[in-house]
Design a protein around this motif. Structure first.
Motif, PDB file in Angstrom:
ATOM      1  N   ARG A  96       0.806  -1.227   0.000  1.00 54.61           N
ATOM      2  CA  ARG A  96       0.000   0.000   0.000  1.00 54.61           C
ATOM      3  C   ARG A  96       0.836   1.271   0.000  1.00 54.61           C
ATOM      4  O   ARG A  96       0.336   2.341   0.334  1.00 54.61           O
ATOM      5  CB  ARG A  96      -0.951   0.045   1.210  1.00 54.61           C
ATOM      6  CG  ARG A  96      -2.061  -0.994   1.159  1.00 54.61           C
ATOM      7  CD  ARG A  96      -2.997  -0.744   2.336  1.00 54.61           C
ATOM      8  NE  ARG A  96      -3.906  -1.839   2.586  1.00 54.61           N
ATOM      9  CZ  ARG A  96      -5.168  -1.860   2.175  1.00 54.61           C
ATOM     10  NH1 ARG A  96      -5.651  -0.865   1.499  1.00 54.61           N
ATOM     11  NH2 ARG A  96      -5.945  -2.885   2.470  1.00 54.61           N
ATOM     12  N   ASP A 121      -8.555   4.213   9.641  1.00 52.11           N
ATOM     13  CA  ASP A 121      -8.494   2.762   9.455  1.00 52.11           C
ATOM     14  C   ASP A 121      -7.209   2.182  10.032  1.00 52.11           C
ATOM     15  O   ASP A 121      -7.219   1.109  10.641  1.00 52.11           O
ATOM     16  CB  ASP A 121      -8.606   2.435   7.962  1.00 52.11           C
ATOM     17  CG  ASP A 121      -8.999   0.998   7.734  1.00 52.11           C
ATOM     18  OD1 ASP A 121      -9.935   0.535   8.411  1.00 52.11           O
ATOM     19  OD2 ASP A 121      -8.357   0.333   6.898  1.00 52.11           O
ATOM     20  N   ARG A 163      -7.661   1.652  13.506  1.00 52.61           N
ATOM     21  CA  ARG A 163      -8.604   0.570  13.778  1.00 52.61           C
ATOM     22  C   ARG A 163      -7.897  -0.785  13.787  1.00 52.61           C
ATOM     23  O   ARG A 163      -8.319  -1.699  14.490  1.00 52.61           O
ATOM     24  CB  ARG A 163      -9.693   0.557  12.694  1.00 52.61           C
ATOM     25  CG  ARG A 163     -10.996   1.132  13.178  1.00 52.61           C
ATOM     26  CD  ARG A 163     -12.149   0.540  12.392  1.00 52.61           C
ATOM     27  NE  ARG A 163     -12.567   1.423  11.304  1.00 52.61           N
ATOM     28  CZ  ARG A 163     -13.451   2.397  11.454  1.00 52.61           C
ATOM     29  NH1 ARG A 163     -13.981   2.636  12.622  1.00 52.61           N
ATOM     30  NH2 ARG A 163     -13.788   3.146  10.425  1.00 52.61           N
ATOM     31  N   VAL A 164      -6.874  -0.927  12.977  1.00 56.49           N
ATOM     32  CA  VAL A 164      -6.135  -2.191  12.952  1.00 56.49           C
ATOM     33  C   VAL A 164      -5.112  -2.241  14.083  1.00 56.49           C
ATOM     34  O   VAL A 164      -4.954  -3.260  14.748  1.00 56.49           O
ATOM     35  CB  VAL A 164      -5.417  -2.395  11.600  1.00 56.49           C
ATOM     36  CG1 VAL A 164      -4.868  -3.793  11.512  1.00 56.49           C
ATOM     37  CG2 VAL A 164      -6.371  -2.132  10.462  1.00 56.49           C
ATOM     38  N   LEU A 210       1.737  -1.401   8.336  1.00 62.57           N
ATOM     39  CA  LEU A 210       0.912  -0.309   8.841  1.00 62.57           C
ATOM     40  C   LEU A 210       1.780   0.896   9.187  1.00 62.57           C
ATOM     41  O   LEU A 210       1.448   2.040   8.878  1.00 62.57           O
ATOM     42  CB  LEU A 210       0.156  -0.756  10.096  1.00 62.57           C
ATOM     43  CG  LEU A 210      -0.902  -1.836   9.916  1.00 62.57           C
ATOM     44  CD1 LEU A 210      -1.544  -2.174  11.254  1.00 62.57           C
ATOM     45  CD2 LEU A 210      -1.963  -1.365   8.937  1.00 62.57           C
ATOM     46  N   SER A 229     -15.942  -4.720  12.221  1.00 60.04           N
ATOM     47  CA  SER A 229     -15.091  -3.620  12.672  1.00 60.04           C
ATOM     48  C   SER A 229     -15.062  -2.485  11.660  1.00 60.04           C
ATOM     49  O   SER A 229     -14.548  -1.415  11.951  1.00 60.04           O
ATOM     50  CB  SER A 229     -13.683  -4.128  12.946  1.00 60.04           C
ATOM     51  OG  SER A 229     -13.212  -4.827  11.826  1.00 60.04           O
ATOM     52  N   GLY A 230     -15.602  -2.728  10.481  1.00 60.08           N
ATOM     53  CA  GLY A 230     -15.720  -1.647   9.510  1.00 60.08           C
ATOM     54  C   GLY A 230     -14.403  -1.143   8.966  1.00 60.08           C
ATOM     55  O   GLY A 230     -14.304   0.000   8.542  1.00 60.08           O
ATOM     56  N   SER A 231     -13.403  -2.010   8.944  1.00 62.72           N
ATOM     57  CA  SER A 231     -12.099  -1.583   8.460  1.00 62.72           C
ATOM     58  C   SER A 231     -11.695  -2.360   7.210  1.00 62.72           C
ATOM     59  O   SER A 231     -11.577  -3.575   7.240  1.00 62.72           O
ATOM     60  CB  SER A 231     -11.047  -1.798   9.555  1.00 62.72           C
ATOM     61  OG  SER A 231      -9.766  -1.904   8.969  1.00 62.72           O
ATOM     62  N   PRO A 232     -11.494  -1.662   6.117  1.00 65.44           N
ATOM     63  CA  PRO A 232     -11.088  -2.351   4.891  1.00 65.44           C
ATOM     64  C   PRO A 232      -9.817  -3.167   5.082  1.00 65.44           C
ATOM     65  O   PRO A 232      -9.692  -4.258   4.523  1.00 65.44           O
ATOM     66  CB  PRO A 232     -10.838  -1.207   3.913  1.00 65.44           C
ATOM     67  CG  PRO A 232     -11.502  -0.012   4.484  1.00 65.44           C
ATOM     68  CD  PRO A 232     -11.593  -0.209   5.954  1.00 65.44           C
ATOM     69  N   ARG A 233      -8.882  -2.634   5.847  1.00 71.14           N
ATOM     70  CA  ARG A 233      -7.639  -3.367   6.041  1.00 71.14           C
ATOM     71  C   ARG A 233      -7.861  -4.644   6.824  1.00 71.14           C
ATOM     72  O   ARG A 233      -7.269  -5.692   6.528  1.00 71.14           O
ATOM     73  CB  ARG A 233      -6.609  -2.469   6.734  1.00 71.14           C
ATOM     74  CG  ARG A 233      -5.957  -1.490   5.779  1.00 71.14           C
ATOM     75  CD  ARG A 233      -5.154  -0.457   6.529  1.00 71.14           C
ATOM     76  NE  ARG A 233      -4.580   0.530   5.610  1.00 71.14           N
ATOM     77  CZ  ARG A 233      -5.257   1.504   5.042  1.00 71.14           C
ATOM     78  NH1 ARG A 233      -6.544   1.621   5.288  1.00 71.14           N
ATOM     79  NH2 ARG A 233      -4.663   2.346   4.222  1.00 71.14           N
ATOM     80  N   ILE A 234      -8.707  -4.574   7.809  1.00 75.40           N
ATOM     81  CA  ILE A 234      -9.006  -5.795   8.557  1.00 75.40           C
ATOM     82  C   ILE A 234      -9.724  -6.791   7.647  1.00 75.40           C
ATOM     83  O   ILE A 234      -9.442  -7.994   7.684  1.00 75.40           O
ATOM     84  CB  ILE A 234      -9.846  -5.478   9.813  1.00 75.40           C
ATOM     85  CG1 ILE A 234      -8.977  -4.731  10.825  1.00 75.40           C
ATOM     86  CG2 ILE A 234     -10.414  -6.753  10.425  1.00 75.40           C
ATOM     87  CD1 ILE A 234      -9.656  -4.425  12.128  1.00 75.40           C
TER      88      ILE A 234
END
Lengths: 236, 236
Positions: free
Chosen positions: A73, A95, A98-99, A168, B156-161
């Motif tokens: 990415r 995001d 979030r991870v 990340l 969780s609403g996270s594209p990466r997850i």
DNA sequence: TATTGGAGTATTGTTCAACAACTCGGCGAC
DNA sequence: GTCGCCGAGTTGTTGAACAATACTCCAATA
């Protein structure tokens, strides 16, 4: 066949160490460094022809390198249009946290099972940051901060989590390049990092996790602010 | 220009939909399906020349596809030796669960913020599994189980997850191919999936998470057992 | 003036052929 | 039985070619 033959089993699995690298990987390494250090600004288009000349590799090899970085990415590949240095948006910042949150927090909460060396690595990153500050090396502070969180991820002892964390954090460096005032960002957190580490070293894992959670909240808030207020909402 | 001009803002962001795909990606899709469905057994070597003939693409394009799948850990690329279908080891199994646990559990614990549609998707996966069982489709049960956990990750609403989960589960399918008795593995968990969903739908998020945690323990234990006892410890 | 259409150019997508670098297996020398 | 060498087969990398697509600029049009 002679006397004992099991010494071979005691050699500590040299395994992957002696990996030779392909040209594409070496090119990818160089490019990655350029992107992370900010030599290539987010949004920059990487022309196959120009890069090819610089690196003196064939177009095919270069494209392989692009693919590699695309998966991390750091570059985005737009079909028939070329590859660009990724330009993180506000949504990306949110995001990323979030991870990171679940991964790092669970790593800390379960740090009882982590080897001592892994805990010490966290401490080493803290000191690295303090040294960088004492010589006014703000970029070094940022690097140390990355190492700190990478070390935290490593507490979970999972190669896959290591890899995800590494990616990340590389992306996060891009965020810093895309935002308004990256210089002052990291310094305030040096103290918190030390506190987190102290709790950790003392075996107070839940306490360390709570502190870390606060850090996440603060850092994310600050980043979101820098993105919204700072210098125009990376329209994209 | 004319009367109103803001209708353009109301068109719902068609965005990425119309992505054309490169040949390499299409080849990668086909190969991925072959690997996941077990048509290519773990450890199989994929000769560039033979695959090239089958797919009728150039070697370069094929190599791009290999790279893509390598990043997904479905294939492993050994320098100067070729690419092989990944052959998960016991350590891989343990590691997969090390990543899934924090991600899925935190997704469930924070499901209060998830949109209703995301929760319903979990329920849909449960039903998909029940339907598969009623017609004795054991592979379908496995697929539904994947969908179940993918839907949980999506909470969780996270594209990466999402992406990470998708990869982990694809790898997990490989694990099933590498282990002794994949047929009977999934069915026992159908009931638990429903219970987890019911708790979730009722808003009892912590309860759902606790159930999910138990599932992880049981499933991991069973997999580890299948690997150790089953059919030789995939020596590698 | 602003918009549309089209020709020409630049860049990317894909293929092909060639050669270098490497792995693997077998064979013979010792 | 070990070691070293040779040769066949495969992968790594290059360069050139052509097709397909995107971008630029300019003229035609309303």
């Amino acid at each position: 066949m002679t006397v004992t033959d099991d010494w071979i089993d005691r050699i500590p699995d040299v395994g992957e160490e002696l990996e030779r690298s392909s040209t594409a990987e070496r090119v990818a390494d160089k490019l990655r460094a350029l992107v992370i250090d900010g030599a290539l600004a987010p949004g920059t288009r990487l022309s196959e022809e120009k890069i090819r000349q610089k690196f003196k590799v064939s177009r095919n090899t270069l494209r392989e390198a692009f693919r590699l970085l695309g998966h991390e990415r750091l570059l985005v590949h737009e079909f028939n249009r070329g590859v660009f240095v990724a330009k993180p948006t506000l949504a990306d910042v949110v995001d990323l946290y979030r991870v990171r949150r679940p991964l790092e927090l669970s790593a800390v909460r379960g740090a009882a099972h982590a080897p001592q060396a892994a805990v010490r690595a966290v401490g080493a990153a803290v000191e690295e940051g303090e040294r960088a500050e004492s010589r006014g090396d703000w970029w070094g502070i940022g690097t140390a901060n990355m190492h700190f969180h990478e070390a935290i991820g490593r507490l979970s002892g999972s190669p896959r989590i290591d890899e995800v964390m590494h990616q990340l954090l590389a992306e996060l460096r891009l965020v810093f390049h895309a935002m308004a005032a990256p210089r002052e960002f990291h310094a305030p957190y040096l103290g918190e990092n030390r506190e987190i580490y102290d709790s950790l070293a003392a075996g107070a894992f839940d306490e360390a996790a709570d502190r870390l959670a606060e850090y996440f909240d603060a850092a994310e808030r600050q980043l979101v602010e820098a993105f919204s207020g700072g210098r125009g909402v990376t329209t994209r």
